[in-house]
Scaffold this active site. Structure first.
Site, PDB file in Angstrom:
ATOM      1  NE  ARG A   1      -2.678  -1.210   3.566  1.00  0.00           N
ATOM      2  CZ  ARG A   1      -2.998  -2.407   4.071  1.00  0.00           C
ATOM      3  NH1 ARG A   1      -3.725  -3.243   3.367  1.00  0.00           N
ATOM      4  NH2 ARG A   1      -2.591  -2.765   5.270  1.00  0.00           N
TER       5      ARG A   1
ATOM      6  CG  ASP B   1     -14.923  -5.595  -1.228  1.00  0.00           C
ATOM      7  OD1 ASP B   1     -13.691  -5.694  -1.081  1.00  0.00           O
ATOM      8  OD2 ASP B   1     -15.728  -6.468  -0.828  1.00  0.00           O
TER       9      ASP B   1
ATOM     10  CG  ASP C   1      -4.951  -7.103  -2.432  1.00  0.00           C
ATOM     11  OD1 ASP C   1      -4.352  -8.193  -2.547  1.00  0.00           O
ATOM     12  OD2 ASP C   1      -5.199  -6.576  -1.331  1.00  0.00           O
TER      13      ASP C   1
ATOM     14  CG  PHE D   1     -10.640  -7.848  -5.392  1.00  0.00           C
ATOM     15  CD1 PHE D   1     -11.707  -8.741  -5.348  1.00  0.00           C
ATOM     16  CD2 PHE D   1      -9.890  -7.769  -6.564  1.00  0.00           C
ATOM     17  CE1 PHE D   1     -12.002  -9.548  -6.458  1.00  0.00           C
ATOM     18  CE2 PHE D   1     -10.184  -8.567  -7.665  1.00  0.00           C
ATOM     19  CZ  PHE D   1     -11.237  -9.460  -7.611  1.00  0.00           C
TER      20      PHE D   1
ATOM     21  CB  CYS E   1      -2.826 -13.392  -0.793  1.00  0.00           C
ATOM     22  SG  CYS E   1      -4.565 -13.713  -1.041  1.00  0.00           S
TER      23      CYS E   1
END
Ligand code: SAH
Length: 396
Positions: A212, A250, A300, A228, A340
């Site tokens: 970030r 989102d 992300d 996201f 991730c």
């Protein structure tokens, strides 16, 4: 008497390299009848002592090592020692990045397998993921109370992996006060409201902090799409970095509401921010079809691959969203993209971005590489601890 585990010949090698797992197939025999999470002694096939760990009878990872030091008992003092060592690193990072929220214990990577502890102001949020962690809960709480008398402790062990260990999901206060609806933390000068009880994971995605902060340098005066977005995350940093417009997307309305509140709380210009409840996959196609363009796209997504069997599908998903992101970038735009999924390594992720570039018919250069934030350290003995990777891409 403590139960003993004897390994198959050759299976001691990883332990000698201080890797903390013993797989079920590496065990030759078990002496005694260890219960769920009980501490056991681990020996090689000749009977030489190797380590002391926690027994997980239902998991493929049958033993997780607590210590490689024969003189170290697994008790309150053991946890106090581990906490103090981990705190040393967090003190450096808290000082460096102005943190009042960070991961204090990153499980295996901090020498405490199955235990995750995040600190948000004076709340410690624990996730106990293994039978051993569960069995040591009382000792851990006592150690935390000793080291952090100012803190309340809350449990967020509501994660599916507990089932593999034969454990039920559990949440609630372990010590001290019930967390308020929001606890406000700060990182890199950005304030963030964290919902400990109802948020994702333990309340916030601390692991993306360094990425970030890196995003700040790509956004000044730019039109940014933050896919996201959860509770703002990258979008808050984009506003801090002087983005002319940030569209945050989102599917979770509570997350979007918190994102807006976070932007407001920081005093960022709300007229430059949008909070859209939409499915990213659909929205990107709509943008592409109507020719909507951005200078910067942040991608992300949640973890697409939970197991090896899901990896192929996950690759398709990552390629799809990254291709779409490239298609809605202006020439010379920046794509900040992350994965991730621990099962997807850096090389594979890079290949997926390369494939996405071909499909999008865009030329792409990798200009910066990212990893999980420094409070999610990578221990030299435990490479599996690396799970979050990302790239800044210049999209010609
Ligand atoms: N970037 C965030 C963390 C993202 S977590 C940060 O820095 O804090 C992943 C988010 O994706 C979650 O908030 C989840 O609600 C959201 N999500 C999952 N599937 C989605 C979809 N198909 N479309 C939009 N959002 C989605």
């Amino acid at each position: 008497m403590t139960a003993s585990i004897y390994l198959v010949k050759g299976r001691e090698k990883s332990l000698r390299r201080r890797h903390p797992w013993v797989f079920s197939r590496g065990i030759q025999r078990v002496e005694g009848k260890p219960s769920l999470g009980e501490t056991v002694e681990i020996f090689d096939h000749k009977g030489e002592w190797l380590a002391r760990g926690a027994f997980s009878p239902q998991s493929q990872i049958r033993v997780r090592v607590w210590t490689f030091d024969r003189n170290e008992a697994i008790d309150v003092n053991f946890f106090i020692k581990r906490l103090k060592t981990a705190q040393g690193l967090r003190d450096i990072l808290a000082d460096r990045d102005g943190l009042t929220g960070y991961r204090l214990i990153a499980a295996e990577s901090d020498g405490l397998p199955g235990i995750t502890i995040d600190r948000y102001q004076d709340f410690l949020v624990c996730q106990l993921l293994s039978a051993g962690a569960e069995a040591q809960k009382e000792a851990l709480i006592e150690a935390l109370n000793t080291c952090y008398p100012e803190c309340s402790i809350y449990e967020r062990s509501d994660v599916a992996v507990r089932k593999k260990e034969g454990l039920k999901q559990r949440t609630g206060v372990l010590s001290g006060e019930e967390p308020p609806k929001f606890v406000t933390i700060e990182e890199n000068g950005v304030k963030i409201n964290v919902d400990i009880v109802g948020g994702h994971k333990t309340g916030f995605y601390l692991d993306q902090r360094d990425s970030r902060q890196a995003a700040v340098k790509y956004v000044n005066g730019k039109r940014v799409l933050n896919c996201f977005c959860y509770t703002g995350g990258f979008g808050l940093y984009a506003l801090k970095g002087g983005a002319s417009q940030v569209v945050n997307v989102d599917v979770s309305q509570p997350a979007l509401d918190t994102a807006r509140m976070n932007a407001e709380m920081n005093g960022y210009p709300l007229e430059n921010a949008e909070f859209l409840n939409a499915d990213v996959f659909k929205l990107l196609r709509e943008y592409r079809d109507r020719g909507e363009l951005f200078d910067v796209v942040i991608m992300d997504p949640p973890k697409f691959a939970e197991s090896k069997s899901q990896l192929v599908g996950a690759c398709r998903g990552y390629k799809d969203i990254n291709m779409l992101a490239m298609q809605i970038l202006k020439p010379g735009g920046t794509l900040l993209t992350y994965s991730c999924s621990g099962l997807m390594d850096n090389n594979l992720f890079q290949k997926i971005i390369a494939d996405a570039a071909l499909d999008a018919n865009r030329e792409v250069q990798f200009i910066e590489r990212f990893a999980q934030a420094a409070d999610h350290p990578l221990d030299s003995a435990y490479p599996e601890g690396f799970y979050l990777k990302g790239f800044a891409c210049y999209v010609k």
